[in-house]
Design an enzyme around this catalytic site. Structure first.
Site, PDB file in Angstrom:
ATOM      1  N   ASN A  78      59.819   9.871  39.462  1.00 10.20           N
ATOM      2  CA  ASN A  78      61.096  10.312  40.060  1.00 10.20           C
ATOM      3  C   ASN A  78      62.142  10.644  38.989  1.00 10.20           C
ATOM      4  O   ASN A  78      63.259  11.020  39.319  1.00 10.20           O
ATOM      5  CB  ASN A  78      61.639   9.263  41.044  1.00 10.20           C
ATOM      6  CG  ASN A  78      62.037   7.971  40.360  1.00 10.20           C
ATOM      7  OD1 ASN A  78      61.905   7.831  39.141  1.00 10.20           O
ATOM      8  ND2 ASN A  78      62.527   7.011  41.132  1.00 10.20           N
ATOM      9  N   LEU A  79      61.781  10.468  37.716  1.00  8.46           N
ATOM     10  CA  LEU A  79      62.636  10.782  36.556  1.00  8.46           C
ATOM     11  C   LEU A  79      63.908   9.947  36.487  1.00  8.46           C
ATOM     12  O   LEU A  79      64.848  10.309  35.793  1.00  8.46           O
ATOM     13  CB  LEU A  79      62.978  12.289  36.507  1.00  8.46           C
ATOM     14  CG  LEU A  79      61.783  13.235  36.378  1.00  8.46           C
ATOM     15  CD1 LEU A  79      62.257  14.691  36.251  1.00  8.46           C
ATOM     16  CD2 LEU A  79      60.912  12.883  35.181  1.00  8.46           C
ATOM     17  N   TYR A 115      61.773  -9.796  37.465  1.00  5.70           N
ATOM     18  CA  TYR A 115      60.795  -8.800  36.996  1.00  5.70           C
ATOM     19  C   TYR A 115      59.384  -9.389  37.057  1.00  5.70           C
ATOM     20  O   TYR A 115      58.487  -8.835  37.697  1.00  5.70           O
ATOM     21  CB  TYR A 115      61.147  -8.365  35.568  1.00  5.70           C
ATOM     22  CG  TYR A 115      60.068  -7.568  34.871  1.00  5.70           C
ATOM     23  CD1 TYR A 115      59.608  -6.372  35.413  1.00  5.70           C
ATOM     24  CD2 TYR A 115      59.505  -8.016  33.672  1.00  5.70           C
ATOM     25  CE1 TYR A 115      58.609  -5.637  34.777  1.00  5.70           C
ATOM     26  CE2 TYR A 115      58.515  -7.279  33.029  1.00  5.70           C
ATOM     27  CZ  TYR A 115      58.071  -6.095  33.584  1.00  5.70           C
ATOM     28  OH  TYR A 115      57.080  -5.371  32.948  1.00  5.70           O
ATOM     29  N   GLY A 121      65.703 -17.832  28.830  1.00  5.93           N
ATOM     30  CA  GLY A 121      64.477 -17.231  29.365  1.00  5.93           C
ATOM     31  C   GLY A 121      63.615 -16.527  28.343  1.00  5.93           C
ATOM     32  O   GLY A 121      62.668 -15.852  28.725  1.00  5.93           O
TER      33      GLY A 121
HETATM   34  N1  LIG Z   1      56.900  -1.521  27.763  1.00  5.27           N
HETATM   35  C1  LIG Z   1      56.294  -2.707  27.735  1.00  5.27           C
HETATM   36  O1  LIG Z   1      56.281  -3.381  26.696  1.00  5.27           O
HETATM   37  C2  LIG Z   1      55.622  -3.250  28.977  1.00  5.27           C
HETATM   38  C3  LIG Z   1      55.055  -4.536  28.916  1.00  5.27           C
HETATM   39  C4  LIG Z   1      54.416  -5.035  30.044  1.00  5.27           C
HETATM   40  C5  LIG Z   1      54.322  -4.265  31.193  1.00  5.27           C
HETATM   41  N2  LIG Z   1      54.891  -3.035  31.238  1.00  5.27           N
HETATM   42  C6  LIG Z   1      54.782  -2.251  32.491  1.00  5.27           C
HETATM   43  O2  LIG Z   1      54.250  -0.975  32.191  1.00  5.27           O
HETATM   44  C7  LIG Z   1      54.801   0.004  33.062  1.00  5.27           C
HETATM   45  C8  LIG Z   1      55.373   1.149  32.251  1.00  5.27           C
HETATM   46  O3  LIG Z   1      56.362   0.640  31.353  1.00  5.27           O
HETATM   47  P1  LIG Z   1      57.208   1.627  30.434  1.00  5.27           P
HETATM   48  O4  LIG Z   1      57.715   0.840  29.288  1.00  5.27           O
HETATM   49  O5  LIG Z   1      56.439   2.860  30.211  1.00  5.27           O
HETATM   50  O6  LIG Z   1      58.444   1.905  31.413  1.00  5.27           O
HETATM   51  P2  LIG Z   1      59.264   3.246  31.650  1.00  5.27           P
HETATM   52  O7  LIG Z   1      60.528   2.837  32.310  1.00  5.27           O
HETATM   53  O8  LIG Z   1      59.310   4.066  30.401  1.00  5.27           O
HETATM   54  O9  LIG Z   1      58.361   4.037  32.712  1.00  5.27           O
HETATM   55  C9  LIG Z   1      58.406   3.777  34.102  1.00  5.27           C
HETATM   56  C10 LIG Z   1      58.471   5.116  34.804  1.00  5.27           C
HETATM   57  O10 LIG Z   1      58.469   4.894  36.227  1.00  5.27           O
HETATM   58  C11 LIG Z   1      59.371   5.812  36.823  1.00  5.27           C
HETATM   59  N3  LIG Z   1      59.777   5.239  38.116  1.00  5.27           N
HETATM   60  C12 LIG Z   1      60.495   4.099  38.315  1.00  5.27           C
HETATM   61  N4  LIG Z   1      60.664   3.893  39.640  1.00  5.27           N
HETATM   62  C13 LIG Z   1      60.019   4.907  40.284  1.00  5.27           C
HETATM   63  C14 LIG Z   1      59.849   5.251  41.644  1.00  5.27           C
HETATM   64  N5  LIG Z   1      60.364   4.518  42.629  1.00  5.27           N
HETATM   65  N6  LIG Z   1      59.149   6.370  41.955  1.00  5.27           N
HETATM   66  C15 LIG Z   1      58.627   7.155  40.967  1.00  5.27           C
HETATM   67  N7  LIG Z   1      58.767   6.876  39.649  1.00  5.27           N
HETATM   68  C16 LIG Z   1      59.461   5.771  39.318  1.00  5.27           C
HETATM   69  C17 LIG Z   1      60.521   5.943  35.832  1.00  5.27           C
HETATM   70  O11 LIG Z   1      61.256   7.145  35.981  1.00  5.27           O
HETATM   71  C18 LIG Z   1      59.762   5.897  34.512  1.00  5.27           C
HETATM   72  O12 LIG Z   1      59.416   7.187  34.062  1.00  5.27           O
HETATM   73  C19 LIG Z   1      55.842  -0.712  33.924  1.00  5.27           C
HETATM   74  O13 LIG Z   1      55.259  -0.993  35.172  1.00  5.27           O
HETATM   75  C20 LIG Z   1      56.131  -1.990  33.139  1.00  5.27           C
HETATM   76  O14 LIG Z   1      56.496  -3.037  33.985  1.00  5.27           O
HETATM   77  C21 LIG Z   1      55.543  -2.503  30.151  1.00  5.27           C
END
Ligand SMILES: NC(=O)c1ccc[n+]([C@@H]2O[C@H](COP(=O)([O-])OP(=O)(O)OC[C@H]3O[C@@H](n4cnc5c(N)ncnc54)[C@H](O)[C@@H]3O)[C@@H](O)[C@H]2O)c1
Length: 330
Positions: free
Chosen positions: A32-33, A141, A281
């Protein structure tokens, strides 16, 4: 195989999309950007701007593009925001996820890889943390991700869904084309590099009195390309590993000061720093046991030395100091 990647404009989703394409998969990139960047989506993917909170938009994506499998990265992922706005997290990470699962069931799509997190464990009592460690998340979270893991297990029991859960530790690093550019950056390595470039005046270090060798928190950094590889391995063995959770980490922790030292060596720049009190935390040490991912899926980290992680992130950051161009549209 046609893989629907949710969150494909985000950090990990965009690099996993690139990895899938390089392995011959077709990618339907949904986002959804709100946090992601259109310019991060690989041009060879089919981009669908859609929101997981809106069932009709998901339905349209499934009807038009007919995915065979789903990798689900989309969601809210900032711990500090989750403490301020828990309902945003339950809506995005639980209700949005259920909307996605219901579309999968309607369209008979039975394969899902889910992005979970080390935050599902809470404060660990054993390090390295095995997957069967107790789960006591300490923020909304982590709670939202754990609830969705439980929901997945119900869908498996009642609908025959095959899924695997991947619990990442600290995702880091970049590919040649894509890197980490969160709108609000909270992750250590991009902040360290921002400080190296002078984009922020200094790196704030929270806590210098933890029971660790140098008093700062210890974390397990895993290269995003190794995360991408774990996804493809899980997808390719999905029937064998259905219902299983795997840590994705390197079983090696680095303190904040160790990361700073390595970054100063790689960038050749002095990184200004300031010590502040601990944040509530933040566990002292979070390190994964990677044994299960290796034993069952043959996964081995290929890119996750601290040097390679920081070097790849630094190369990308120097080319894109302010992240992606928002002018790009698709
Ligand atoms: N970055 C880390 O270190 C890390 C660690 C553990 C888990 N994660 C998990 O990995 C996944 C990706 O993380 P990331 O760092 O790439 O995050 P990010 O925020 O860069 O990417 C998430 C994407 O989801 C999109 N999004 C959010 N809500 C949405 C919706 N309702 N509909 C459509 N798109 C939606 C956002 O626009 C974004 O592009 C997440 O689920 C996060 O919880 C990340």
């Amino acid at each position: 195989m046609n893989v629907l990647v949710t969150g494909a404009a985000g950090y990990i989703g965009s690099i996993c999309s690139e990895f899938l394409l390089s392995r011959g998969y077709q990618v339907i990139a949904l986002d959804n950007l709100q946090e992601g960047h259109a310019a991060a989506v690989p041009p060879a993917a089919t981009f669908c701007r859609a929101d997981l909170g809106i069932r009709s938009q998901i339905e349209e994506v499934f009807s038009h593009h007919k995915p065979d499998a789903v990798m689900h990265f989309a969601g809210e992922a900032l711990v500090a925001k989750s403490v301020r706005e828990p309902s945003t997290f339950y809506a995005a990470n639980i209700a949005g996820g259920v909307n996605l699962l219901d579309a999968m069931i309607r369209h008979n799509v039975k394969k899902l890889i889910f992005s979970s997190t080390a935050a599902t464990y809470g404060e660990p009592h054993t390090v390295p943390i095995p997957e069967d460690h107790s789960k006591s998340p300490i923020n909304p979270y982590g709670k939202s991700k754990l609830r969705f893991e439980e929901i997945l297990s119900d869908y498996r029991a009642y609908t025959g869904l095959h899924y695997a859960t991947l619990r990442y530790f600290n995702a880091a690093g970049a590919s040649a084309e894509r890197g980490e550019a969160h709108r609000v950056e909270t992750h250590l390595i991009p902040k360290v590099l921002d400080a190296a470039l002078g984009l922020i005046p200094q790196l704030e270090i929270f806590g210098s009195d933890y029971p660790t060798p140098d008093g700062t928190c210890v974390r397990d950094y895993i290269h995003v390309l190794d995360i991408a590889d774990s996804h493809v391995r899980a997808l390719e063995s999905i029937e064998k590993v259905s219902g299983e959770a795997f840590n994705v980490g390197n079983s090696r922790g680095f303190s904040i000061l160790e990361v700073l030292d390595a970054a100063e060596g790689i960038t050749g720049r002095k990184i200004p720093r300031k010590f502040s009190p601990r944040r509530p935390g933040d566990p002292a040490v979070l390190v994964a046991s990677k044994e299960k991912l290796h034993r069952i899926l043959g996964w081995q980290a290929q890119h996750s030395s601290l040097d390679e992680i920081i070097t790849s992130a630094w190369t990308w950051k120097q080319k894109h100091p302010h992240g992606y161009s928002e002018a790009a549209s698709r």
